[in-house]
Design a protein around this motif. Structure first.
Motif, short mmCIF file in Angstrom:
data_model
loop_
_atom_site.label_atom_id
_atom_site.label_comp_id
_atom_site.label_asym_id
_atom_site.label_seq_id
_atom_site.Cartn_x
_atom_site.Cartn_y
_atom_site.Cartn_z
N GLU A 1 0.80 -30.29 26.00
CA GLU A 1 0.39 -28.90 25.74
C GLU A 1 -1.21 -29.06 26.25
OE1 GLU A 1 0.67 -25.31 22.66
OE2 GLU A 1 1.61 -26.99 22.60
N ALA A 2 -1.54 -29.23 25.85
CA ALA A 2 -3.40 -29.54 26.14
C ALA A 2 -3.47 -29.86 27.18
CB ALA A 2 -3.81 -30.72 25.09
N PHE A 3 -3.10 -30.30 28.03
CA PHE A 3 -3.34 -30.62 29.29
C PHE A 3 -3.14 -29.68 30.29
CE2 PHE A 3 -5.59 -33.72 26.87
CZ PHE A 3 -7.57 -33.64 27.57
N SER A 4 -1.64 -29.09 29.70
CA SER A 4 -0.85 -28.60 31.00
C SER A 4 -1.18 -27.16 31.33
CB SER A 4 0.11 -28.84 30.77
OG SER A 4 0.27 -27.20 29.59
N GLY A 5 -2.39 -26.74 31.36
CA GLY A 5 -2.62 -25.71 31.42
C GLY A 5 -4.52 -25.73 32.52
N PRO A 6 -4.92 -24.48 32.35
CA PRO A 6 -6.34 -24.18 33.40
C PRO A 6 -6.70 -25.14 32.58
CG PRO A 6 -4.69 -22.60 33.59
CD PRO A 6 -4.07 -23.15 32.55
N ARG A 7 -7.82 -26.11 32.74
CA ARG A 7 -9.20 -26.40 32.17
C ARG A 7 -10.09 -27.34 32.97
NH1 ARG A 7 -7.35 -30.20 26.77
NH2 ARG A 7 -10.12 -30.25 27.36
N ASP A 8 -11.09 -27.48 32.29
CA ASP A 8 -11.98 -28.80 32.83
C ASP A 8 -11.36 -29.78 32.99
OD1 ASP A 8 -13.72 -26.41 33.13
OD2 ASP A 8 -14.91 -26.86 31.47
N PRO A 9 -11.59 -30.14 34.16
CA PRO A 9 -11.33 -31.65 34.48
C PRO A 9 -11.65 -32.79 33.68
CG PRO A 9 -11.70 -30.84 36.74
CD PRO A 9 -12.42 -29.82 35.70
N ARG A 10 -10.66 -32.94 32.53
CA ARG A 10 -11.03 -34.60 32.30
C ARG A 10 -11.29 -36.10 32.45
NH1 ARG A 10 -15.03 -32.14 28.70
NH2 ARG A 10 -14.33 -30.50 28.03
N SER A 11 -12.37 -36.90 32.41
CA SER A 11 -11.56 -38.44 32.53
C SER A 11 -10.71 -39.59 31.03
CB SER A 11 -12.98 -38.87 32.50
OG SER A 11 -13.27 -39.38 30.59
N ASP A 12 -10.35 -39.96 32.22
CA ASP A 12 -9.25 -41.01 31.60
C ASP A 12 -9.73 -41.45 30.48
OD1 ASP A 12 -7.48 -40.70 33.98
OD2 ASP A 12 -8.17 -42.26 34.62
N ALA A 13 -10.45 -41.59 30.50
CA ALA A 13 -11.01 -42.30 28.52
C ALA A 13 -11.10 -41.66 27.94
CB ALA A 13 -12.98 -42.61 29.17
N TYR A 14 -11.41 -39.81 28.37
CA TYR A 14 -11.01 -38.45 27.05
C TYR A 14 -10.05 -38.50 26.87
CZ TYR A 14 -11.95 -34.24 25.50
OH TYR A 14 -12.12 -32.37 25.38
N ARG B 1 -7.94 -40.90 26.90
CA ARG B 1 -6.83 -41.70 26.42
C ARG B 1 -7.64 -41.51 24.65
NH1 ARG B 1 -8.17 -47.60 28.10
NH2 ARG B 1 -6.82 -48.50 26.08
N GLY B 2 -8.48 -41.28 24.33
CA GLY B 2 -9.43 -40.62 23.00
C GLY B 2 -8.70 -39.57 22.76
N VAL B 3 -8.35 -38.64 23.54
CA VAL B 3 -7.77 -37.59 22.86
C VAL B 3 -5.87 -37.85 22.11
CG1 VAL B 3 -5.67 -35.74 23.36
CG2 VAL B 3 -8.03 -35.91 23.91
N MET B 4 -5.42 -38.65 22.83
CA MET B 4 -3.85 -39.35 22.87
C MET B 4 -4.35 -40.57 21.56
SD MET B 4 -1.50 -38.96 23.84
CE MET B 4 0.56 -40.26 22.91
N TYR C 1 -13.83 -48.95 24.28
CA TYR C 1 -14.92 -48.97 25.89
C TYR C 1 -16.28 -50.16 25.24
CZ TYR C 1 -11.47 -46.27 28.08
OH TYR C 1 -10.27 -46.08 29.19
N GLN C 2 -16.99 -50.50 25.51
CA GLN C 2 -18.45 -50.81 25.06
C GLN C 2 -19.09 -49.10 24.85
OE1 GLN C 2 -19.42 -54.15 24.05
NE2 GLN C 2 -16.64 -54.62 24.99
N PRO C 3 -19.56 -49.82 23.52
CA PRO C 3 -20.74 -48.60 22.71
C PRO C 3 -22.43 -49.18 23.61
CG PRO C 3 -20.34 -50.10 21.00
CD PRO C 3 -19.75 -50.70 22.10
N GLY C 4 -22.11 -47.74 23.43
CA GLY C 4 -23.35 -47.13 24.71
C GLY C 4 -23.04 -47.06 26.30
N GLU D 1 -17.73 -44.04 28.78
CA GLU D 1 -16.70 -44.47 28.47
C GLU D 1 -16.18 -44.25 27.28
OE1 GLU D 1 -18.11 -46.45 31.00
OE2 GLU D 1 -16.83 -45.68 33.04
N HIS D 2 -17.18 -44.25 26.59
CA HIS D 2 -16.91 -45.17 25.16
C HIS D 2 -17.38 -43.23 24.01
CE1 HIS D 2 -18.26 -45.36 20.51
NE2 HIS D 2 -17.83 -46.58 21.00
N ASP D 3 -18.35 -42.59 25.00
CA ASP D 3 -19.02 -41.33 24.43
C ASP D 3 -17.72 -40.18 25.01
OD1 ASP D 3 -21.03 -42.42 23.70
OD2 ASP D 3 -22.25 -41.18 25.72
N ALA D 4 -16.87 -40.61 26.38
CA ALA D 4 -15.88 -39.58 26.56
C ALA D 4 -14.61 -40.13 25.52
CB ALA D 4 -15.57 -40.51 27.58
N PHE D 5 -14.54 -41.29 24.89
CA PHE D 5 -13.04 -41.40 24.75
C PHE D 5 -13.86 -40.86 23.33
CE2 PHE D 5 -10.81 -44.65 21.45
CZ PHE D 5 -10.04 -44.25 21.71
#
Length: 86
Positions: A16-29, A31-34, A52-55, A58-62
């Motif tokens: 539901e969160a990703f089915s509508g129009p919204r800004d694209p998000r990375s796979d890492a992001y 994965r964090g939502v899920m 993901y490794q700190p710093g 991908e870590h920030d996106a997650f």
């Protein structure tokens, strides 16, 4: 609710969160939502440890995705509570 039902509910909120129009998000992001949703439903005792490794970006996106996942959960539980009110 069974584990299978909990996982299905987490997946439904994610879709539901990703089915509508919204800004694209990375796979890492995503994965964090899920990860946060699965954690909130306590499916199989899963922790939301970041893979993901700190710093790294991908870590920030997650981590940002986890924040959104918790927000989605809070909205979901607030909506459920409102539906139960007389």
């Amino acid at each position: 609710m069974t584990t299978k039902e909990q996982l299905a509910q987490a997946e439904a909120l994610f879709k539901e969160a990703f089915s509508g129009p919204r800004d694209p998000r990375s796979d890492a992001y995503k994965r964090g939502v899920m990860a946060a949703l699965v954690y909130r439903f306590a499916v199989l005792g899963v922790s939301k440890n970041c893979p993901y490794q700190p710093g790294t970006a991908e870590h920030d996106a997650f981590s940002a995705g986890c924040d959104e996942g918790h927000l989605i959960w809070r909205r979901h539980t607030a909506q459920d509570a409102q539906e139960l009110e007389p």
